[in-house]
Design an enzyme around this catalytic site. Structure first.
Site, PDB file in Angstrom:
ATOM      1  N   GLU A  15       0.874  -1.170   0.000  1.00 36.92           N
ATOM      2  CA  GLU A  15       0.000   0.000   0.000  1.00 36.92           C
ATOM      3  C   GLU A  15       0.909   1.216   0.000  1.00 36.92           C
ATOM      4  OE1 GLU A  15      -3.127  -0.173  -0.363  1.00 36.92           O
ATOM      5  OE2 GLU A  15      -3.465  -2.288   0.033  1.00 36.92           O
ATOM      6  N   CYS A  41      -2.228   9.025   2.488  1.00 42.96           N
ATOM      7  CA  CYS A  41      -2.075   8.469   1.139  1.00 42.96           C
ATOM      8  C   CYS A  41      -3.278   8.801   0.265  1.00 42.96           C
ATOM      9  CB  CYS A  41      -1.884   6.968   1.212  1.00 42.96           C
ATOM     10  SG  CYS A  41      -3.221   6.132   2.076  1.00 42.96           S
TER      11      CYS A  41
HETATM   12  P1  NAP Z   1       8.346   5.036   4.778  1.00 40.21           P
HETATM   13  O1  NAP Z   1       9.465   5.959   5.040  1.00 40.21           O
HETATM   14  O2  NAP Z   1       8.365   4.220   3.562  1.00 40.21           O
HETATM   15  O3  NAP Z   1       8.249   4.121   6.103  1.00 40.21           O
HETATM   16  C1  NAP Z   1       7.247   3.155   6.241  1.00 40.21           C
HETATM   17  C2  NAP Z   1       7.776   2.026   7.096  1.00 40.21           C
HETATM   18  O4  NAP Z   1       8.838   1.378   6.408  1.00 40.21           O
HETATM   19  C3  NAP Z   1       8.364   2.474   8.434  1.00 40.21           C
HETATM   20  O5  NAP Z   1       8.069   1.532   9.419  1.00 40.21           O
HETATM   21  C4  NAP Z   1       9.843   2.498   8.135  1.00 40.21           C
HETATM   22  O6  NAP Z   1      10.664   2.382   9.280  1.00 40.21           O
HETATM   23  C5  NAP Z   1       9.961   1.284   7.267  1.00 40.21           C
HETATM   24  N1  NAP Z   1      11.184   1.221   6.470  1.00 40.21           N
HETATM   25  C6  NAP Z   1      12.011   2.228   6.098  1.00 40.21           C
HETATM   26  N2  NAP Z   1      13.041   1.734   5.359  1.00 40.21           N
HETATM   27  C7  NAP Z   1      12.857   0.394   5.268  1.00 40.21           C
HETATM   28  C8  NAP Z   1      13.560  -0.667   4.648  1.00 40.21           C
HETATM   29  N3  NAP Z   1      14.695  -0.454   3.951  1.00 40.21           N
HETATM   30  N4  NAP Z   1      13.074  -1.914   4.755  1.00 40.21           N
HETATM   31  C9  NAP Z   1      11.942  -2.166   5.434  1.00 40.21           C
HETATM   32  N5  NAP Z   1      11.237  -1.190   6.067  1.00 40.21           N
HETATM   33  C10 NAP Z   1      11.671   0.075   5.965  1.00 40.21           C
HETATM   34  O7  NAP Z   1       6.965   5.802   4.758  1.00 40.21           O
HETATM   35  P2  NAP Z   1       6.402   6.876   5.795  1.00 40.21           P
HETATM   36  O8  NAP Z   1       7.129   8.144   5.637  1.00 40.21           O
HETATM   37  O9  NAP Z   1       6.313   6.296   7.171  1.00 40.21           O
HETATM   38  O10 NAP Z   1       4.920   6.980   5.230  1.00 40.21           O
HETATM   39  C11 NAP Z   1       4.633   7.771   4.139  1.00 40.21           C
HETATM   40  C12 NAP Z   1       4.251   6.987   2.925  1.00 40.21           C
HETATM   41  O11 NAP Z   1       3.307   5.971   3.235  1.00 40.21           O
HETATM   42  C13 NAP Z   1       3.564   7.866   1.904  1.00 40.21           C
HETATM   43  O12 NAP Z   1       4.094   7.620   0.645  1.00 40.21           O
HETATM   44  C14 NAP Z   1       2.118   7.445   1.988  1.00 40.21           C
HETATM   45  O13 NAP Z   1       1.376   7.697   0.818  1.00 40.21           O
HETATM   46  C15 NAP Z   1       2.263   6.000   2.271  1.00 40.21           C
HETATM   47  N6  NAP Z   1       1.021   5.453   2.835  1.00 40.21           N
HETATM   48  C16 NAP Z   1       0.256   4.649   2.039  1.00 40.21           C
HETATM   49  C17 NAP Z   1      -0.932   4.142   2.528  1.00 40.21           C
HETATM   50  C18 NAP Z   1      -1.771   3.238   1.706  1.00 40.21           C
HETATM   51  O14 NAP Z   1      -2.567   2.505   2.278  1.00 40.21           O
HETATM   52  N7  NAP Z   1      -1.666   3.241   0.395  1.00 40.21           N
HETATM   53  C19 NAP Z   1      -1.346   4.452   3.824  1.00 40.21           C
HETATM   54  C20 NAP Z   1      -0.537   5.281   4.592  1.00 40.21           C
HETATM   55  C21 NAP Z   1       0.656   5.771   4.080  1.00 40.21           C
HETATM   56  P3  NAP Z   1      11.294   3.706   9.975  1.00 40.21           P
HETATM   57  O15 NAP Z   1      10.118   4.518  10.426  1.00 40.21           O
HETATM   58  O16 NAP Z   1      12.107   3.166  11.062  1.00 40.21           O
HETATM   59  O17 NAP Z   1      12.087   4.413   8.911  1.00 40.21           O
END
Ligand code: NAP
Length: 495
Positions: free
Chosen positions: A268, A302
């Site tokens: 997602e 999102c």
């Molecule tokens: P993110 O930076 O991608 O982080 C999401 C999760 O992934 C966090 O738990 C993060 O840990 C972890 N993570 C980071 N690097 C990783 C790696 N190399 N391997 C595995 N996990 C890793 O996203 P965010 O800033 O938290 O959220 C924003 C994004 O989420 C936006 O693009 C938004 O659109 C999307 N989103 C989508 C939906 C949907 O349902 N489509 C819903 C909500 C949000 P850390 O926090 O420790 O870095």
């Protein structure tokens, strides 16, 4: 547009976390035990910089131990009726302490206290619906005699759990998103290793505590907190993990997909959702709905509205009314009951958003409202004349900024809406059934919302996107199906 500091501030409910609170679990959950580590990280409030909690940081070894605990838990019987009871009890517990949850979400994350209060009841409802859905998951008999030579065969298929599921969640809906993963996973008999966002681990740890207190067997849910970039590879590449369910950014999703190897993926990801406003749109309805869709959660959603494609005939009226609406919004602390737009998750993210607005302005865009940043707070911002190809036009801004674009026909609006590498939700405001239906047919997205903003989701609807917005569908019924696999049983009855 005003900003407030102090004033009508939500009081800390008894039991809510504080830096000196020793009752709140701050460690990792592995095999039913809370494990404290030497290495820790601080969770801070982005508005005032206050330390909200100190949390244990896992290592890759902890991740491996968590996967082992999850794997081992699958050997012990945990029948459907027991799973149902645990999820129902956990939902009750979440509801019973919803004030503490809301307080934690508003302090650790990037939601106003009013927004945060909506998450615990929603998470409880997701768990209840997951429990119910677990009961509905069944197979069917197969018509083996439809092929000559198979007349003596009878059989059926049923669904069984995938096994160990890695769930990785973002900061923006810190409780509801993990409920959407853990609820269906537990209901369908899997074991989970959860890695919540480092910005918002408190609600995840509290959620895990409530599940354990509701009778969840040791190892069925494990929580590893710490940096995703440090822990992620160990988690998703472990061959005992059979599915990765991830919600987050596109770049992280791509990295996980490359690292995970051959296993089931549910992704997602992000979007820059378009809303089309036709000349016959009811602007009294469209303006507040679009403003809410754009600026709730400081735009970190999102489903948030980013691109508003407005028919020439109503462009000026819409732009004026949206700017007037935004002038009435209040920015400031998430804990202030009167604040509409709180601080973003960090000052670094706010600075990035500001730089994207600046880039657009340098390329010829004009700011109609907002355009100001103070620390992690970005004022709700409306920008017009954004040239095609600017980051605000084609990337996901993930902040309180909307782009207005003038279009002269529905076709042009749909073409522009589709001209990006995302496709989660799109919306259209119109009184014309024919126009609405054309949009439904042609918009390349996971959902088309008619006469509301893109920021609409019912937890049971299939939820997910096209293109870079994701792979697979969540939504309770759909997640339950994704988290199980079929097994065919075929009896050869030939004597
Ligand atoms: P993110 O930076 O991608 O982080 C999401 C999760 O992934 C966090 O738990 C993060 O840990 C972890 N993570 C980071 N690097 C990783 C790696 N190399 N391997 C595995 N996990 C890793 O996203 P965010 O800033 O938290 O959220 C924003 C994004 O989420 C936006 O693009 C938004 O659109 C999307 N989103 C989508 C939906 C949907 O349902 N489509 C819903 C909500 C949000 P850390 O926090 O420790 O870095």
């Amino acid at each position: 547009m005003s900003t407030r500091k102090g004033g009508s501030v939500a009081p800390r409910p008894p039991g809510s976390p504080s830096p000196s609170d020793t009752t709140e679990p701050q460690g990792l959950l592995i095999g039913g035990s809370w494990v404290r580590t030497d290495r820790t990280f601080d969770v801070t409030n982005a508005f005032d910089g206050e330390r909200v909690a100190t949390i244990s940081a896992a290592t890759a070894d902890h991740v491996t131990a968590a996967v082992s605990a999850a794997d081992a838990s699958l050997a012990l019987d945990f029948p459907l009726h027991a799973r149902y009871d645990v999820l129902m009890r956990a939902a009750d517990r979440i509801e019973a302490s919803q004030d503490e949850y809301a307080w934690a979400i508003a302090r650790e994350g990037s939601k106003t206290i009013r927004e945060a209060r909506r998450e615990p009841p929603r998470a409880a409802s997701i768990l209840r619906q997951s429990a119910e859905e677990g009961r509905r998951l069944h197979g069917e008999t197969l018509p083996f005699d439809s092929r000559a030579g198979s007349e003596n065969r009878v059989g059926y298929y049923f669904r069984f759990p995938i096994g160990v599921i890695a769930a990785i969640t973002p900061f923006n809906d810190p409780l509801a998103v993990l409920a959407h993963k853990v609820g269906p996973a537990i209901a369908t008999g899997n074991a989970v290793v959860l890695k919540p966002a480092s910005a918002t681990p408190l609600s995840a740890l509290r959620f895990a505590r409530d599940l354990m207190a509701s009778g969840l067997p040791d190892g069925r849910l494990n929580v590893v907190t710490g940096s995703g970039s440090e822990l992620g590879d160990a988690l998703v590449s472990d061959p005992r993990v059979r599915m990765v369910t991830f919600t987050g950014g596109v770049r992280t999703g791509e990295h996980i997909a490359r690292t995970a190897g051959l296993k089931k993926l549910s992704m997602e990801l992000g979007s820059n959702s378009p809303v089309i406003v036709m000349p016959d749109a009811d602007l009294d309805r469209a303006v507040p709905a679009i403003a809410s869709g754009a600026f709730a959660q400081a735009g970190q959603n999102c489903l948030g509205v980013q691109r508003i494609l407005i028919h020439d005939r109503v462009y000026d009226a819409f732009a004026r009314r949206l700017a007037d609406h935004v002038a009435g919004l209040t920015a400031g602390s998430s804990m202030d009951e009167r604040v509409d737009v709180c601080a973003m998750i960090s000052a670094a993210q706010a600075t990035r958003v500001e730089s994207w607005v600046q880039q657009a302005v340098e390329l010829g865009a004009r700011i109609l409202a907002g355009g100001k940043r103070e620390g992690a707070v970005v004022w709700p911002t409306i920008v017009e004349h954004v040239p095609r190809g600017a980051r605000l036009d084609c990337d996901e801004v993930y902040g309180p900024v909307v782009v207005l674009a003038r279009v002269s026909s529905l076709d042009e609006a749909i073409d522009r809406a589709n001209a990006v590498n995302y496709g989660l939700h799109a919306a259209i405001f119109t009184a014309s059934l024919a126009d609405a239906f054309t949009a439904v047919q042609r918009l390349m997205v996971g959902a088309v919302i008619v006469n509301d903003s893109t920021d609409y989701r019912l937890d049971v609807m299939p939820f997910g996107g096209t293109k870079s917005s994701g792979i697979g569908r969540e939504g309770i019924q759909f997640a339950c199906a994704e988290m199980t696999q079929t097994r065919v049983v075929c009896f050869n009855l030939q004597k």
